[in-house]
Design a protein around this motif. Structure first.
Motif: not given
Length: 418
Positions: A114-115, A117-118, A121-122, A142, A145
């Protein structure tokens, strides 16, 4: 093994530059016989909308084709750099019970992914806001998410624990027993999704426009669809796009309309959208897709087991991974993700066929091709859709036919039934 990763990473960078350059520079000219017709985007979009849809589509396509192999890189990284093995060992040290060890491992792996790919995604989120598709506040985004993170973590924990347990008991037939268990598990998830998972993200309620509701109920009666399966969902605080869909199975099967669709389409257009979604129900598309998915998972898990054995036998000792060790989970996830990508052109093609069938069904039910065409125009404008995408994009991304083809198909079909 780390040198292997960096070699693959360099190949990925070359691929990312190449595919991005291609997608940003390729132009798909509209075939001459579409120019000036109602399928021509310049007849229902102004110049600014047309340029925005082209730019937005290019960005979305680039994100898709870069992000998917990036997921594969993450799986390789945690394996080849020993991160997966570290997560597994640490989980075993701090927790005694196997299921809780699996839970902690999945949380650690999912958090790392998650970190990493953040940023992508953002960027995708900010891009949608820049082009006016998303109007969702950052806090709300968020929240969605984080909900997705925990929903996926719970599901992956259950799946990972069961698979690894089966592998420890039946190392050669694990794929078969996993497949057999996946059938009721998939049915269960499809059953609870409309009433348990979806409400975590959105508010669902009965359609507010009672006059329109009566019209929809008449259509539903013709299609033999229970009235309590037609729902409106609050999306206006998140997006400007329009949509409707069919979800669930059994007593939880329902047709859902976004409130943005109800606000921006007139009655005839909404009735066409409803008739189209009813077509999916009446033509048994969901059961057919479910059967296809079960059959594909049978083949997919068998192929996965062969590649899994090959990788473990050849690299297991170097990676310090045993077949039933939770640290080997990224290998299975990597193989399944690759197989899913390989078969996506076939599944997308089948989905496009079903969309054509539902369009024809809707025309038969409403006898209003003008409303259908007007709906497709508004869907394209509000969503800044690429109505005539490059072939590679259509093959790998489009579960629905491009609007140029869809509008033309509607007109040609309506002539045959006049």
């Amino acid at each position: 093994m780390r040198k292997l990763f960096w070699g693959i990473f360099i190949i990925y960078l070359l691929y990312a530059v190449s595919i991005s350059t291609y997608l940003f520079t390729v132009n798909t000219p509209l075939p001459e016989h579409y120019v000036g017709t109602e399928a021509d985007p310049l007849t229902f979009m102004d110049e600014e909308q047309y340029q925005l849809s082209s730019q937005f589509s290019k960005w979305r396509n680039v994100i898709y084709f870069i992000n998917l192999p990036f997921e594969w890189l993450i799986y390789l990284f945690v394996l080849l750099f020993g991160l997966s093995q570290f997560f597994a060992r640490w989980s075993e040290r701090v927790i005694r019970y196997r299921f809780l060890q699996t839970t902690l491992y999945v949380i650690l792996l999912s958090t790392f992914s998650w970190i990493v790919t953040f940023p992508i995604n953002y960027f995708s989120y900010t891009l949608s806001k820049k082009y006016g598709i998303s109007i969702q506040a950052f806090q709300s985004w968020m929240k969605d998410q984080l909900i997705t993170f925990w929903v996926e973590a719970v599901i992956l924990t259950i799946v990972a624990y069961v698979i690894m347990h089966i592998i420890s008991k039946w190392p050669k037939k694990w794929w078969l027993y996993t497949w057999l268990l996946s059938i009721p598990f998939t049915l269960f998830l499809m059953f609870i999704q409309p009433v348990v998972i979806d409400p975590l993200y959105h508010e669902f309620y009965q359609i507010k426009d009672k006059e329109l509701e009566q019209e929809i109920l008449l259509l539903a009666k013709e299609a033999d669809i229970p009235a309590d399966r037609v729902y409106e969902v609050n999306m206006a605080d998140k997006t400007n796009a329009l949509n409707a869909y069919v979800t669930g199975i059994g007593s939880n099967l329902r047709i859902v309309l976004w409130d943005t669709t109800l606000e921006r389409l007139n009655k005839e257009e909404v009735l066409f959208v409803m008739a189209h979604e009813m077509g999916h129900y009446d033509l048994n598309h969901l059961p057919l897709l479910l059967i296809g998915m079960i059959a594909a998972s049978f083949v997919g898990l068998y192929v996965t087991s062969k590649f899994y054995s090959l990788i473990i036998n050849n690299f297991g000792k170097r990676l310090k991974i045993k077949p039933d060790n939770i640290a080997a989970l990224p290998i299975i996830l990597l193989i399944l993700s690759l197989l899913s990508f390989v078969v996506s052109p076939v599944s997308n093609a089948i989905s496009r066929v079903y969309e054509y069938q539902s369009d024809r069904y809707a025309i038969d039910l409403t006898n209003d091709p003008d409303a259908a065409v007007a709906t497709f125009h508004k869907l394209s404008v509000e969503g800044l859709s690429d109505v005539n995408p490059p072939t590679i994009v259509k093959i790998f991304r489009y579960t629905h036919p491009p609007m140029v083809e869809r509008i033309t198909h509607i007109r040609e079909y309506s002539k045959t039934i006049e």
